[in-house]
Structure formats: C-alpha cells, structure tokens
Design a protein around this motif. Structure first.
Motif, short mmCIF file in Angstrom:
data_model
loop_
_atom_site.label_atom_id
_atom_site.label_comp_id
_atom_site.label_asym_id
_atom_site.label_seq_id
_atom_site.Cartn_x
_atom_site.Cartn_y
_atom_site.Cartn_z
N LYS A 195 21.52 -2.18 -42.30
CA LYS A 195 22.83 -2.43 -42.92
C LYS A 195 23.95 -1.78 -42.09
CE LYS A 195 25.84 -3.39 -46.23
NZ LYS A 195 27.01 -2.61 -45.82
N ALA A 196 23.72 -0.56 -41.61
CA ALA A 196 24.73 0.12 -40.81
C ALA A 196 25.00 -0.63 -39.52
CB ALA A 196 24.29 1.55 -40.52
N ALA A 197 23.93 -1.11 -38.88
CA ALA A 197 24.10 -1.85 -37.63
C ALA A 197 24.79 -3.19 -37.86
CB ALA A 197 22.74 -2.06 -36.96
N GLU A 198 24.43 -3.87 -38.94
CA GLU A 198 25.07 -5.14 -39.26
C GLU A 198 26.58 -4.97 -39.43
OE1 GLU A 198 21.66 -7.73 -41.65
OE2 GLU A 198 23.10 -6.54 -42.78
N ASP A 199 26.98 -3.91 -40.10
CA ASP A 199 28.41 -3.67 -40.31
C ASP A 199 29.13 -3.49 -38.98
OD1 ASP A 199 28.00 -3.81 -43.03
OD2 ASP A 199 27.99 -1.63 -43.35
N VAL A 200 28.51 -2.76 -38.06
CA VAL A 200 29.13 -2.54 -36.75
C VAL A 200 29.23 -3.85 -35.98
CG1 VAL A 200 28.84 -1.42 -34.50
CG2 VAL A 200 28.37 -0.14 -36.59
N VAL A 201 28.16 -4.65 -36.00
CA VAL A 201 28.15 -5.93 -35.29
C VAL A 201 29.25 -6.85 -35.82
CG1 VAL A 201 26.81 -8.03 -34.88
CG2 VAL A 201 25.71 -5.80 -34.69
N LYS A 202 29.36 -6.93 -37.13
CA LYS A 202 30.35 -7.81 -37.74
C LYS A 202 31.78 -7.33 -37.47
CE LYS A 202 27.18 -9.32 -41.38
NZ LYS A 202 26.80 -9.20 -42.81
N GLU A 203 31.98 -6.01 -37.50
CA GLU A 203 33.31 -5.46 -37.20
C GLU A 203 33.72 -5.77 -35.77
OE1 GLU A 203 33.38 -1.31 -38.07
OE2 GLU A 203 33.10 -1.58 -40.23
N ALA A 204 32.73 -5.90 -34.89
CA ALA A 204 33.00 -6.20 -33.48
C ALA A 204 33.13 -7.70 -33.23
CB ALA A 204 31.90 -5.63 -32.60
N GLY A 205 33.05 -8.50 -34.30
CA GLY A 205 33.18 -9.94 -34.16
C GLY A 205 31.88 -10.67 -33.87
N GLY A 206 30.75 -9.96 -33.96
CA GLY A 206 29.46 -10.57 -33.70
C GLY A 206 28.85 -11.20 -34.94
N LYS A 207 27.67 -11.79 -34.76
CA LYS A 207 26.96 -12.45 -35.86
C LYS A 207 25.53 -11.93 -35.98
CE LYS A 207 29.49 -16.85 -35.52
NZ LYS A 207 29.33 -18.32 -35.32
N VAL A 208 25.06 -11.87 -37.22
CA VAL A 208 23.67 -11.52 -37.48
C VAL A 208 22.94 -12.81 -37.83
CG1 VAL A 208 22.08 -10.23 -38.96
CG2 VAL A 208 24.27 -9.21 -38.30
N LEU A 209 21.97 -13.17 -36.98
CA LEU A 209 21.28 -14.45 -37.14
C LEU A 209 20.09 -14.38 -38.09
CD1 LEU A 209 21.32 -15.76 -33.45
CD2 LEU A 209 23.05 -15.98 -35.25
N GLY A 210 19.67 -13.18 -38.45
CA GLY A 210 18.56 -13.04 -39.38
C GLY A 210 17.82 -11.74 -39.20
N SER A 211 16.73 -11.59 -39.94
CA SER A 211 15.93 -10.38 -39.85
C SER A 211 14.54 -10.65 -40.42
CB SER A 211 16.59 -9.23 -40.63
OG SER A 211 16.62 -9.51 -42.01
N VAL A 212 13.62 -9.79 -40.08
CA VAL A 212 12.27 -9.84 -40.63
C VAL A 212 11.85 -8.42 -40.96
CG1 VAL A 212 11.17 -9.74 -38.34
CG2 VAL A 212 9.90 -10.64 -40.30
N LYS A 213 11.25 -8.23 -42.13
CA LYS A 213 10.78 -6.91 -42.54
C LYS A 213 9.29 -6.80 -42.31
CE LYS A 213 14.30 -5.61 -45.93
NZ LYS A 213 15.26 -6.67 -45.65
N HIS A 214 8.86 -5.61 -41.91
CA HIS A 214 7.45 -5.36 -41.71
C HIS A 214 7.06 -4.09 -42.46
CE1 HIS A 214 7.95 -1.91 -38.99
NE2 HIS A 214 8.93 -2.58 -38.42
N PRO A 215 5.80 -3.97 -42.88
CA PRO A 215 5.37 -2.75 -43.56
C PRO A 215 5.28 -1.59 -42.58
CG PRO A 215 3.49 -4.16 -43.16
CD PRO A 215 4.72 -4.96 -42.77
N SER A 216 5.37 -0.38 -43.09
CA SER A 216 5.17 0.78 -42.25
C SER A 216 3.72 0.79 -41.76
CB SER A 216 5.45 2.06 -43.04
OG SER A 216 5.19 3.20 -42.26
N SER A 217 3.55 1.19 -40.50
CA SER A 217 2.22 1.22 -39.87
C SER A 217 1.59 -0.16 -39.82
CB SER A 217 1.29 2.19 -40.62
OG SER A 217 1.81 3.49 -40.65
N ALA A 218 2.40 -1.18 -39.55
CA ALA A 218 1.87 -2.54 -39.43
C ALA A 218 0.83 -2.59 -38.31
CB ALA A 218 3.00 -3.51 -39.14
N PRO A 219 -0.32 -3.25 -38.53
CA PRO A 219 -1.37 -3.28 -37.51
C PRO A 219 -1.07 -4.21 -36.35
CG PRO A 219 -2.02 -4.56 -39.42
CD PRO A 219 -0.75 -3.88 -39.79
N ASP A 220 -0.18 -5.21 -36.57
CA ASP A 220 0.08 -6.22 -35.54
C ASP A 220 1.53 -6.68 -35.65
OD1 ASP A 220 0.05 -8.20 -33.67
OD2 ASP A 220 -1.40 -9.48 -34.70
#
Length: 416
Positions: A195-220
């Motif tokens: 969320k903090a990074a998204e705010d900075v990107v948007k304030e700079a005129g950039g775009k967030v194209l998406g995201s994916v969440k992974h569990p902690s200690s993901a095996p792959d």
C-alpha cells in the motif's frame, strides 16, 4: 512460567549472560528510584524468529547485538544487573502475546526491545499497551505501530514500510519505472508495504497494473513470477522479506524475468543477508533502501567488525538498530536513576540519538525514531573488492523526507 522453555531459548547466549556479581546501589540511586524498581535487576526481553522465515535477518543475530550492548555497558546500570532473556515466537501472534504477558506479569521483564515480524509485533504491542511497559521494534516494518495503533510506550526504531516504499519507489519512478506489479506476502507487513509503495507510484504519476499474494514460506514462487512477468509491468515490486524475498529473486532469475531488460525487480525490503544468500551474479543491479550499511564510515566499520567477530557475518539494519536502541534504553535508565516506564520514556523522547547507527535521530511523539535512510544499488561482481562488499550508495535521504510526516499521521498521540 514455563521454566524449561525459557532456559531453552536462553541457552545460545548462556555463556554471554552468565550471572554477574551484584554491586551495591548508592544512596543517591535509591533516593531516585521509583515504583517498579524493586528486584535490583534490569531485565530485557526479545521475541524473535529463531527458526522460521525471518531467522536469518531477525533471529539469533539480534540477540547477539543486544548482548553486545549489555556487555559494552558493563553488565550493570546504576549498580543493577542487566539480564537478557529471549524466546522464539514461531511467527505466531498468539505465542508472541502470551510470552510478552508472561514476561511482564511473572518474569519481571522491564522492557521488550524487539519483536520480529509484523503480525507478532502488533499482538505483543497490545500487551505492552495494557501492561504499560516499554517495547521497541527493530525487526517489524508495519506502519501501524506509529499510526492508528501507536502507544505511549512503544518505539519503532530501525525502519518502516513507509520509509522503504518512499525511498525505493521514488527512485525507481525517477528511473522510468512508471508501471508496477507486486508480489506480496499475505501478512500485515506485506499488505502495508504494498500500500505504501502504491501510494508513492501513484503520486509520481505511475500506474499499478496488479498484484499477487503468496503465503509466508511459500515452497514455490514459479506461478507468482510468471504472473508478474505476464503483467508487462516495468517494475516488479517485492513486498516480502527474508527467505521469501531470496526465493522470489532466485525464481525471477531462473525464468529470465530480468534478462530482457524490459522488467526490473525492486526489493522493497532487502537486507545484506539476503544479498549474501542470493549472490552478486543474481542480485547485481538491484535497487534497495536500508537504514544502515556496515561500510558507510569508520564508525559503522568499527562496530560491524566487532559484530562480525561474534557472528561471522556482517550486521543488517535490524541488528545494528537493536544494539543502538538497547544502548539508548540503558542510558536513559542511567541518566534518570530508575527503570520506571514513564520516566524512561520521557528521557528517551527528549534525547537526540547520535551513534554509529544514527546521527541527530529523534523519537517523535508517535514513537517513530526518525533518522536518515540510504538508497543503495547492489554491486556487480567485478566491483566488489572483498567479502560483504555489496552496496553502492546512491543517495542519503534525510529522516524528515524518508519517514511519514506527522501531518499525515493517524496516531492519536499526535497533537494536530
């Protein structure tokens, strides 16, 4: 109190924290003593990840740094023995809260000077609030420690998600990184960092194209990297840490994400331990921000050399921050003659911090310790002249520009 468990967790530093001869307390110290100073021991606790995903960055190495501070202080403060206890919370919030409660209620722990991980930190923070005990945070990054969940006895010391995103994302945006995709650990810390990074990107005129969440200690991490690759974003922001970040970068390298030159990785929370684990051939060119680097100046090099002699690795910002914050806490007790919570906190917040970790640092009313942050680029193998020579300093960002200004804070302790 589970005596067996406590002894087990203290065993790695048993030799270092052997019982010290108890000195007499002067009449002046007794006269200054306030309620709560009755056992003639200043007991410090650490709730760490000794066996999980954060063990390399916020585990035994933190305990080593804090013990160094205690030893450098002489093992006593105002004639009172300083004792260190630490435990593995297994990255479980309920264990962290239960151990903090046990320490405060029955083990006579005066302050907890670090809690590794954000979810565990937030649960322990509520115990410190209820018990009116001092708690420092060097390991966790979650911003809520100094915003809506701020407490009068809590200090967020080394870094936070706002500063990391603010320094790194701004730098990437200036280099043309105007489209982003995030790989985010599905914990409070990852969500806060994204969320903090998204705010900075948007304030700079950039775009967030998406995201994916992974569990902690993901095996792959293969599927997450492929989704990031398919997004076409110029910057893939890694909103994770520890072994998850290391494995994310390794997977990105295996799938050739960075070879085309069209996509770059931004490690929003990277430590020198991570670079060491990844290796310069893979990590070269990564942009990151940290609060500390062992090779910044003669002071950082001198302290880091001593730390290396004990741990056989260079320290990261969590470990350096843990040493610094422990010294600040002990100096506040020495100056006031008491370990009374309110008295010590008042002294901490009124005393500038000037040591190898921070220059002109200050603990604000919201508990945020404000200090300079650094933007680094990972060196090419050909640029590295010695072991652990990994970073090039791109810029120094003053604390008042790196951290969230009080005008934006939602901390109820901040006077508007």
């Amino acid at each position: 109190m589970n005596t067996k468990f406590t002894k087990l967790c203290r065993r790695p530093l048993a030799a270092a924290i052997a019982t010290l001869a108890l000195g007499g307390v002067s009449g002046a110290a007794v006269a200054q003593a306030k309620p709560g100073v009755s056992d003639d021991v200043v007991k410090i606790g650490l709730l760490l990840d000794l066996s999980g995903v954060y063990a390399d960055i916020a585990g035994q190495g933190t305990a080593t740094a804090v013990q160094m501070a205690i030893d450098d202080f002489g093992g006593k403060v105002n004639g009172k023995k300083i004792e260190l206890v630490f435990a593995d919370h297994n990255n479980k919030a309920d264990i962290a809260a239960a151990k903090a409660r046990e320490w405060f209620d029955t083990a006579k722990v005066d302050a907890v000077l670090d809690v590794a991980g954000s979810a565990t930190a937030l649960s322990a923070l509520e115990v410190a609030r209820a018990k009116h005990k001092i708690m420092f945070f060097n390991g966790p990054g979650v911003q809520r420690i100094t915003t809506d969940l701020c407490a009068p006895t809590a200090v967020h010391y080394a870094y936070d998600t706002y500063a990391l995103a603010n320094v790194t994302a701004k730098a990437m945006a200036k280099r043309g990184g105007d489209t982003w995709y995030f790989m985010t650990v599905d914990w409070a810390f990852g969500v806060s960092l994204q969320k903090a990074a998204e705010d900075v990107v948007k304030e700079a005129g950039g775009k967030v194209l998406g995201s994916v969440k992974h569990p902690s200690s993901a095996p792959d991490f293969s599927s997450y990297v492929l989704q990031a690759q398919a997004s076409g974003a110029k910057v893939i922001g890694l909103a994770n840490s520890g072994a998850d970040t290391v494995n994310s970068i390794k997977a990105a390298q295996e799938f050739g994400l960075m070879k085309s030159g069209k996509q770059k990785l931004a490690g929003l929370l990277l430590f020198i331990n991570d670079i060491h684990a990844i290796g310069l051939p893979t990590a070269q060119g990564l942009i990151l921000s940290e609060a500390f680097y062992w090779d910044l100046n003669p002071e950082t090099r001198a302290w880091s050399k001593r730390y290396f002699e004990k741990s056989k690795r260079m320290p990261n910002m969590i470990q350096a921050g843990a040493y610094s914050s422990t010294m600040q806490y002990l100096n506040a007790i020495k100056a006031t003659g008491t370990d009374d919570t309110d008295t010590v906190m008042k002294k901490l917040k009124s005393t500038p911090i000037n040591d190898f970790f921070a220059k002109n640092g200050k603990i604000r009313e919201d508990g945020r310790m404000v200090h300079d942050m650094y933007l680094f680029e990972v060196k090419k193998p050909s640029e590295s002249k010695s072991p652990w020579d990994y970073y090039k300093v791109l810029s120094t960002v003053p604390g008042d520009q790196a951290f969230m200004p009080l005008s934006k804070s939602t901390c109820p302790l901040v006077k508007k």
